[in-house]
Scaffold this motif. Sequence first.
Motif: not given
Length: 187
Positions: A22-28
Amino acid sequence: MTRIGIVVGTTRPGRLGPQVARWVEKTARERADAEFELVDIADYDLPLFDEPRVPRLGVYDHAHTRAWSAKIAELDGFVFVTPEYNWSIPAALKNAIDFVYTEWNHKAAGFVGYGSNVNGARAVEHLRQICGAVQLATAYTQVNLSLWTDCQDFTTFTPAEAHDAVLRRMLGEVVALTTALAPLRGA
């Protein structure tokens, strides 16, 4: 639009993978040059590889394999989020990769590893070799997270701000590779 799957590479109860993903997705999602979606291998309930034919043939007997095949086929690239288990990747992730073959070909992969000793680096290095075997081109930059400093009590993901720039660089590499490989995919 380029579509990138953020693959949660563990199915273990109490896993940290979904928080990291979810952290990756937020930044992506800050990017305008690609669409990103979470792909949790736990949602596909894949048993230990059970197809009677080799995946390279693309002929699947089981509904779970056909569903997994369709998901991987519709994506142009991947960011694998993997813990390090005994200096490698989780068996569930290796199994999920092994279920299909051509669906991975000529796409790009980036890596976010996490662990307690070398921050998932050994898992990512193994995963790079596996990706090469299914014709995935890999980004140079990788994100390595520590269970000691980027988590509270090994249960709550609290990444250091310094990881943000590395994550953004890796995502840029994945999108660039995915775009460059599009002619090979016939896109």
